[in-house]
Design an enzyme around this catalytic site. Sequence first.
Site, mmCIF file in Angstrom:
data_model
loop_
_atom_site.group_PDB
_atom_site.id
_atom_site.type_symbol
_atom_site.label_atom_id
_atom_site.label_comp_id
_atom_site.label_asym_id
_atom_site.label_seq_id
_atom_site.Cartn_x
_atom_site.Cartn_y
_atom_site.Cartn_z
ATOM 1 N N CYS A 396 0.836 -1.219 0.000
ATOM 2 C CA CYS A 396 0.000 0.000 0.000
ATOM 3 C C CYS A 396 0.861 1.255 0.000
ATOM 4 O O CYS A 396 0.444 2.289 0.525
ATOM 5 C CB CYS A 396 -0.960 0.031 1.196
ATOM 6 N N ASN A 397 2.073 1.162 -0.523
ATOM 7 C CA ASN A 397 2.961 2.330 -0.573
ATOM 8 C C ASN A 397 3.542 2.432 -1.984
ATOM 9 O O ASN A 397 4.723 2.144 -2.204
ATOM 10 C CB ASN A 397 4.069 2.193 0.478
#
Length: 490
Positions: A396-397
Site C-alpha cells: 500500500c505504498n
Amino acid sequence: MHLENAYADFLTRYPTYSRTSALDTLRATEYRRLDDQRQAYLDYTGGSLYAESQLRKHMELLRKGVFGNPHSVNPASAATTEHVERTRRSVLRYFNASPDDYIAIFTLNATGALKLVGESYPFAPGGRYLLSFDNHNSVNGIREFARAKGAAFDYAPLVAPHLRLDRSKLDSLLDLADPMQDNLFAYPAQSNFSGVKHPLELVSQAQSKGWDVLLDAAAFVPTSRLDLAAVQPDFVTVSFYKMFGYPTGVGALLVRRPALAKLKRPWFAGGTVNFVSVQARAHELAPNEAAFEDGTLNYLSIPAVEIGLGHLEAIGLETINERVRCLTGWLLEELVALRHSNARPMVRVYGPVTTDSRGGTVTLNFYDPEGHLLDYRRVEELALNEGISFRTGCFCNPGAGEIAEGLTREEIQEAIDEGPGVTLQSFQRLLRHRGHKSAGSIRVSFGLATNFADAHRFREFAATFRDQSRHAIGEVTFDIDACRHTRDGS
Ligand SMILES: Cc1ncc(COP(=O)(O)O)c(C=O)c1O
C-alpha cells in the site's frame, strides 16, 4: 552456517544484543506458540504479535466487569466510560502528550484516523496538501479530499537508492505555502516500505513555514518512542495492533489543540452531537474527541489498549529498539553479501543497507544468476512451505516502490491506458514483458518477539536461491490483485 555458530558470530558483531535477553525469556513464555508451531513470523510492519498475558488480563477484566453501552449514566455504562477514559489518558501518557496540548480520538485503525483528518481539514483554493512519495495509501488518499475542495497538492520526492527525502526539493515545496491559508504536510515517521526513519525535525521546520503537520506514526511506534513533548505534530496517527498485536480494530488520532479548532466535520452521527433538531434542521457538535467518535466505540476492546501499552512499557521501548536494530543490521549485511557462483548479487535491498536512521523493515527482491528477477509471489509461496511469514506486493505504498524501482510515469501510464481494471498484477505482467523491473517486492520486518533464529531462518531461506534460475524455482500458483490473495482462482 549452522544456527549456533551463526549466533556466536552475530554476538561478536552485535554485542549489545545480549542486553535484550529479557525478550528471549518472553519469547519462551508469552510467545511460545511461535516455536511450538515452528513459525518464523516476519511481518511485524503488517501487524505485531500479542503476548499471552495481554489476553489473560483482558479476559479477566471482561469476566469481572458489567460493561454496557457508554452513552448513558447507568452503572454498567459508567463502568465502560471509566475504562474508555482511563485508556484515553494512558494513550496520552504513553506518548508523553500533555492533555493541555493534545486530545486522543479513538478510531478503527490508522486509516480511520487519517480519514478523519482528510475529511475535516479545511482544504480550500489557495491552500495546499504536501505529502512525501513515501506514504501509505491511506495518506495518499487524502489528496482526493484536497482535490475535491480545490487545494493544490504536491509530492515531495525521495532519492534512490537510499529512499530518503530530497531535502532541498522538500525545502522548496515547503516554501510554497501561503501562511494565511490552510496547508497540510503529511509524512511517515518511519516508512512501511523501506524502514527509513524520516527526520522528526521536519515537523517544526514545516510548522514554521505555515504548515500543519500530519505525522503518520503507524510504522514507527511499534519499535521506537514518540515523545510528543519534544516533537509536536498537529496530527498523529497510529494503529494499536501494529504496536502490540491485540486488540485489532482500535487506532488513534492525536490532535494538537490549536489544530483541533480548524477541523470541520462534514457530518454528524450518534455520539458526536450535543443537540440535534429535525424540525429546525440544526445540530450542535459535542466538544473535543466526542465530535470525532462516530457511533458506539469498540468499548470492550479499548481497555486492552491500556494493557498493551503497559506490556510495551514493562519491556522498554529502548530494549525492543536495540534488539530490532541488531537483527536488522545483521540481516542487511548477510543479504547484501549473498552471491551466486558467478559472483552476481542474489538480492537487491531497497533503501538503506546500514542501521543508520532506519527501523526493522527490510524490503528486497531476489535475482537469478543472469540478473533476472525472481517472482516475489513464487518466493512467498516457497517460504510458506517453510513456515516463514513475510509480506509481498507493494505494501500500500506505491510511491516508495515507484522510486525504488525507477518506474517512470510513462510506464505506469501505459498500464493505465490498457483499459479499466488495472491491478498491481496486470502492471507487474506488463513490466515483466518489457524488461526486468518489478512493481512489487518482499518485505521482512522485525518486532518485539523476533529472535536471532527467525532472522537466521530467513537468511538460510534466501541462500536456497543461489544459482537458481527464474525458471527453476517454478511457477506461482496463486494470484494477488489489489493486495488480496486468491488461490486457484478462488
Ligand atoms: C505507515 C502506515 N500508515 C498507515 C497504515 C494503515 O494502517 P491500518 O491498515 O491499520 O489502518 C499502515 C499499515 O500498514 C502503515 O504501515
